[in-house]
Design a protein around this motif. Sequence first.
Motif, short mmCIF file in Angstrom:
data_model
loop_
_atom_site.label_atom_id
_atom_site.label_comp_id
_atom_site.label_asym_id
_atom_site.label_seq_id
_atom_site.Cartn_x
_atom_site.Cartn_y
_atom_site.Cartn_z
N ARG A 256 39.33 27.98 32.67
CA ARG A 256 39.52 29.39 33.05
C ARG A 256 38.35 30.25 32.60
N GLN B 216 43.44 35.52 32.25
CA GLN B 216 44.71 34.81 32.42
C GLN B 216 45.46 35.33 33.64
N LEU C 181 43.85 33.98 36.93
CA LEU C 181 44.22 32.59 37.16
C LEU C 181 45.68 32.49 37.58
N VAL D 293 50.51 31.18 31.70
CA VAL D 293 49.16 30.74 31.37
C VAL D 293 48.91 30.92 29.87
#
Length: 66
Positions: free
Chosen positions: A11, A18, A21, A32
């Motif tokens: 990532r 976060q 993603l 996440v």
Amino acid sequence: MEYKDRIKDLRTNAGLSQMQLAKKINVSQSAVAKWELGKTEPTASAIIALAEFFDETTDYILGLTD
């Protein structure tokens, strides 16, 4: 390297937050965060989504291969 470290490394190397993603793989930001902290494990479908998004194998995501 454990799955939690792999997910965070992938990532951050992609320059994603976060939240970014999470939106890309259709999960919550808290999911996440929990994966990266090792509090929960991603589901099979989430592992597949991560592997497809990052163009990696599921074994790599799980830390089984380098």
